[in-house]
Motif scaffolding. Sequence first.
Motif, short mmCIF file in Angstrom:
data_model
loop_
_atom_site.label_atom_id
_atom_site.label_comp_id
_atom_site.label_asym_id
_atom_site.label_seq_id
_atom_site.Cartn_x
_atom_site.Cartn_y
_atom_site.Cartn_z
N ALA A 19 30.22 28.22 3.40
CA ALA A 19 29.67 26.91 3.77
C ALA A 19 28.70 27.06 4.94
N SER A 20 29.05 27.88 5.91
CA SER A 20 28.17 28.10 7.07
C SER A 20 26.87 28.76 6.64
N GLU A 21 26.97 29.74 5.75
CA GLU A 21 25.78 30.43 5.25
C GLU A 21 24.88 29.46 4.49
N SER A 22 25.49 28.59 3.70
CA SER A 22 24.73 27.60 2.95
C SER A 22 24.02 26.63 3.90
N ALA A 23 24.72 26.19 4.95
CA ALA A 23 24.13 25.27 5.92
C ALA A 23 22.97 25.94 6.66
N GLN A 24 23.15 27.22 7.01
CA GLN A 24 22.08 27.95 7.69
C GLN A 24 20.87 28.12 6.78
N LYS A 25 21.12 28.40 5.52
CA LYS A 25 20.03 28.55 4.56
C LYS A 25 19.26 27.24 4.40
N LYS A 26 19.99 26.13 4.33
CA LYS A 26 19.36 24.81 4.19
C LYS A 26 18.54 24.49 5.44
N ALA A 28 17.13 26.54 7.47
CA ALA A 28 15.95 27.40 7.51
C ALA A 28 14.83 26.86 6.64
N LEU A 29 15.18 26.10 5.62
CA LEU A 29 14.15 25.52 4.77
C LEU A 29 13.25 24.57 5.55
N TYR A 30 13.80 23.93 6.57
CA TYR A 30 13.06 22.93 7.33
C TYR A 30 12.29 23.53 8.50
N ASN A 54 16.82 13.10 3.28
CA ASN A 54 17.77 12.64 4.29
C ASN A 54 17.73 13.44 5.59
N ARG A 55 16.70 14.28 5.76
CA ARG A 55 16.53 15.06 6.99
C ARG A 55 15.15 14.93 7.63
N THR A 56 14.19 14.35 6.90
CA THR A 56 12.82 14.34 7.42
C THR A 56 12.16 12.98 7.26
N VAL A 57 11.27 12.69 8.21
CA VAL A 57 10.50 11.45 8.17
C VAL A 57 9.13 11.72 8.79
N PHE A 58 8.09 11.18 8.16
CA PHE A 58 6.75 11.20 8.74
C PHE A 58 6.60 9.93 9.55
N VAL A 59 6.12 10.06 10.79
CA VAL A 59 5.94 8.91 11.66
C VAL A 59 4.48 8.86 12.11
N ALA A 129 5.16 18.48 -0.69
CA ALA A 129 5.44 19.34 -1.84
C ALA A 129 6.51 20.38 -1.48
N LYS A 130 6.41 20.92 -0.28
CA LYS A 130 7.39 21.92 0.15
C LYS A 130 8.77 21.30 0.27
N ILE A 131 8.87 20.10 0.85
CA ILE A 131 10.16 19.43 1.01
C ILE A 131 10.74 19.06 -0.36
N GLU A 132 9.88 18.59 -1.26
CA GLU A 132 10.35 18.25 -2.61
C GLU A 132 10.92 19.49 -3.31
N SER A 133 10.38 20.67 -3.04
CA SER A 133 10.89 21.89 -3.66
C SER A 133 12.28 22.25 -3.14
N PHE A 134 12.65 21.76 -1.95
CA PHE A 134 13.98 22.05 -1.40
C PHE A 134 15.07 21.49 -2.29
N SER A 135 14.86 20.27 -2.80
CA SER A 135 15.88 19.64 -3.63
C SER A 135 16.04 20.37 -4.97
N GLU A 136 15.01 21.04 -5.40
CA GLU A 136 15.08 21.82 -6.63
C GLU A 136 15.95 23.07 -6.47
N GLU A 137 16.10 23.52 -5.21
CA GLU A 137 16.88 24.73 -4.94
C GLU A 137 18.37 24.43 -4.81
N ASP A 138 18.74 23.16 -4.68
CA ASP A 138 20.16 22.79 -4.52
C ASP A 138 20.96 23.02 -5.78
#
Length: 138
Positions: A19-26, A28-30, A54-59, A129-138
């Motif tokens: 679980a910790s490795e998965s959280a670290q990997k996630k 690192a994506l950001y 659920n982790r990023t917002v453009f302001v 586009a990069k953030i959208e690709s993160f959800s594809e890796e889940d």
Amino acid sequence: MIKRLILICSMLLLTACTASESAQKKAALYQFDELVEVNSIDNFRMDGWRTMDNRTVFVDSRPRETYLIVLNGVDSNLKFAQALVVSSRMGKVTVGFDSVMTGSEPRSRTQIKKIYRIESKEQEQQVRAKIESFSEED
């Protein structure tokens, strides 16, 4: 009995490590090395915002200034929020001190982990586009 206890402890430790490795990997994506990272936004006045996940917002702050805010954790309300509040101290938003809240859950704050300056609409689209690709890796 002791063998069973050792087996259970080993399984729990292995699960925790996974679980910790998965959280670290996630997390690192950001990391956006192609963007300029800043520690704060001075004279902050939010003119608009757009969530990605659920982790990023453009302001948008003042005309022609856009930032990507990466949160220190997950805010499950962020993607569907009708209103957004970004805390600040004397008009300055600072990484590690300030947080983001949604209008539906103003008591639930998520600390700001990173802030990146967005230089252009094209750069924003690349980041989207990069953030959208993160959800594809889940």
